[in-house]
Design an enzyme around this catalytic site. Structure first.
Site, PDB file in Angstrom:
ATOM      1  CG  HIS A 313      30.416  18.871  30.023  1.00 39.99           C
ATOM      2  ND1 HIS A 313      29.261  19.994  30.491  1.00 39.99           N
ATOM      3  CD2 HIS A 313      31.098  19.485  29.277  1.00 39.99           C
ATOM      4  CE1 HIS A 313      29.431  20.965  29.844  1.00 39.99           C
ATOM      5  NE2 HIS A 313      30.582  20.797  29.102  1.00 39.99           N
ATOM      6  CD  GLU A 314      34.748  19.127  28.774  1.00 37.15           C
ATOM      7  OE1 GLU A 314      34.921  19.024  27.325  1.00 37.15           O
ATOM      8  OE2 GLU A 314      34.445  19.778  29.461  1.00 37.15           O
ATOM      9  CG  HIS A 317      31.553  18.703  24.390  1.00 37.69           C
ATOM     10  ND1 HIS A 317      30.549  19.483  23.919  1.00 37.69           N
ATOM     11  CD2 HIS A 317      32.149  19.600  25.542  1.00 37.69           C
ATOM     12  CE1 HIS A 317      30.332  20.656  24.982  1.00 37.69           C
ATOM     13  NE2 HIS A 317      31.274  20.614  25.821  1.00 37.69           N
ATOM     14  CG  ASP A 326      29.877  23.887  26.238  1.00 37.03           C
ATOM     15  OD1 ASP A 326      29.532  22.860  26.765  1.00 37.03           O
ATOM     16  OD2 ASP A 326      31.111  23.900  25.794  1.00 37.03           O
ATOM     17  CE1 TYR A 329      29.931  25.515  29.830  1.00 40.16           C
ATOM     18  CE2 TYR A 329      29.735  27.669  28.830  1.00 40.16           C
ATOM     19  CZ  TYR A 329      30.507  26.408  28.711  1.00 40.16           C
ATOM     20  OH  TYR A 329      31.388  26.255  27.950  1.00 40.16           O
TER      21      TYR A 329
END
Length: 363
Positions: A313-314, A317, A326, A329
Site C-alpha cells: 500500500h505505502e 503511494h 487514498d 479505506y
C-alpha cells in the site's frame, strides 16, 4: 497513509544483575531479563535506583527512566566496541522542582528499559552495559547537603556492568541491517534496507518478515496481471478494480511492475517513530521511506490488512512508483469503489493492497 549474566564484570552462577560502584549516595543496579537473546528479541534490563543516604534525595528524572528514556543513560559495547545512543537529544529549560523525583532514605525505584531501540544491537556478540549518568544538576540539594550532593552530581550515578549474548539481526536475516547514528533519520542501507526512528530488534524482525511478504504479494500480482489470458472474466480484478478495460488493466499492471521493482531494487528505509493508531504513512515525494505506526505491529504478516499488504500500500503511494491516493479505506469501501468508479479504483492504494493480499483467495 494506511490508517486505523554476568555481573560486576563476571558470571556468578548464571545471575544477571549488577550493583552500583558508588559506596554512598544513589546506588544503581541492573538486572537483565535473560542472558541470551535471539535475533528477533528485544533486550530488556531492569534499572533499580536506591537511596543509601540517611536523608531524602531528589534526582533529576531526565536522567532516570521515570518518563521513558530521554537521555543516554547507559554505556553499551559489543565485542569491545562502544555503541552510540540512538535516541533523541532534547533542548530543555533549566530544571524545576517538578522535574525531580524524591527518594526517601532507603527507598528504591525500578524501571524496565528496552535497549535495542536505544542502542544498535543488530550485531551478533557479547554485549556489556552499565548505567552511567552525570550532571551538575543531577541532584536537588537538601538543607545541609549542598556540598555532598554537589560532589555526587559531578560523579554521577554508575552501576557495575552486566553482560549478555545477542544472536544479532544479521545472523537471522543474512544481512546486517543498518541503524542510524541518531534517533530521527538516515542510516546506511545494507542490502537495500535500513532503519530509523529507534526501531527495536523485534520491530526490525517483524518489518523484514513483512517486507518478504510484500515482495511475494507484489510478484504474485505482477505475474497474475501479465499472464492472465482472460482478463475480462477475472473475478479478482473485477472485485478490486471494477469492470475490465484494457487501459485500466494496463495501468494496474504497470503499477504492480513498478511496486515489485521498487521493493527489490531500491534502498528502503523503515522508520518506527510513529506512535499514532494508523498502520503507516509516507511522503509521496520522498521515496523510499515508510513510517510504521502502531497498527502495523499487531497486524498479521500476510492476509487482510497485513504487514506485507501495508508495505505494498505505502509503496504504491510514491510518485516515482504508482502515485496512488487514498480514495477510500477498507475492503468494503474498496469493493464499492470498484463497482461505482473503476477509474478511481485504479488510483486507490487500498485497492492495490487488497488485490495483492488476495484474501479471501480469488482467481
Amino acid at each position: 497513509m494506511k490508517h486505523s549474566t554476568l555481573l560486576t564484570g563476571a558470571l556468578l552462577g548464571g545471575m544477571l544483575f549488577s550493583t552500583s560502584a558508588l559506596a554512598d549516595g544513589i546506588r544503581a543496579s541492573l538486572e537483565m531479563s535473560k542472558q541470551n537473546f535471539a535475533a528477533n528479541e528485544d533486550v530488556t534490563v531492569r534499572v533499580t535506583l536506591t537511596n543509601d543516604e540517611k536523608v531524602p534525595v531528589k534526582v533529576l528524572k531526565w536522567y532516570t527512566a521515570a518518563d521513558g528514556v530521554e537521555e543516554s543513560l547507559f554505556k553499551v559495547s559489543v565485542n569491545g566496541e562502544e555503541k552510540h545512543y540512538l535516541g533523541a537529544h532534547f533542548k530543555r529549560p533549566a530544571p524545576q522542582s517538578k522535574d525531580y523525583i524524591k527518594l526517601k532514605a532507603g527507598e528504591s525505584v525500578s524501571y524496565d528499559v528496552e535497549l535495542s531501540s536505544l542502542y544498535d544491537m543488530t550485531e551478533q556478540g557479547n554485549y556489556e552495559i552499565a548505567y552511567q549518568v552525570s550532571s551538575l544538576q543531577l541532584f536537588a540539594p537538601n538543607p545541609g547537603q549542598q556540598n555532598k550532593l554537589a560532589r555526587l552530581g559531578i560523579e554521577g550515578i554508575q552501576s557495575d556492568a552486566v553482560s549478555f549474548f545477542h544472536e544479532g539481526i544479521e545472523a537471522k536475516s543474512g544481512a546486517n541491517k543498518g541503524k542510524p547514528g541518531s534517533g530521527d533519520g538516515g542510516g546506511t542501507p545494507t542490502e537495500g534496507v535500513s532503519f530509523s526512528g529507534r526501531c527495536s530488534n523485534s520491530q526490525m524482525s517483524d518489518t523484514l518478515a513483512g517486507l518478504a511478504a510484500a515482495k511475494s504479494m507484489a510478484a504474485d500480482a505482477k505475474g497474475y496481471l501479465a499472464n492472465n489470458n482472460s482478463p475480462a472474466s477475472s473475478v479478482r480484478y473485477n472485485t478490486w478494480f471494477g469492470s475490465y478495460n484494457s487501459s485500466r488493466w494496463n495501468t494496474v499492471s504497470n503499477n504492480f511492475s513498478a511496486i515489485d521493482s521498487a521493493l527489490n531494487t531500491q534502498p528502503l528505509t523503515f522508520d518506527c517513530s510513529c506512535k499514532k493508531s494508523y498502520y503507516a504513512y509516507v511522503y509521496p515525494n520522498q521515496p523510499y521511506k515508510i513510517y510504521l505506526c502502531n497498527a502495523f505491529w499487531s497486524a498479521p504478516v500476510s492476509g487482510t490488512d497485513s504487514k506485507g499488504g501495508t508495505i505494498v500500500h505505502e509503496m504504491s503511494h510514491f510518485d516515482v512508483v504508482a502515485g496512488t491516493d487514498d480514495v477510500v479505506y477498507g475492503q468494503s469501501g474498496a469493493k464499492s469503489l470498484a463497482q461505482s468508479n473503476p477509474d478511481q479504483a485504479i488510483q486507490n492504494a487500498d485497492s492495490h493492497e487488497y488485490f495483492a493480499e488476495n484474501t479471501p483467495f480469488q482467481n
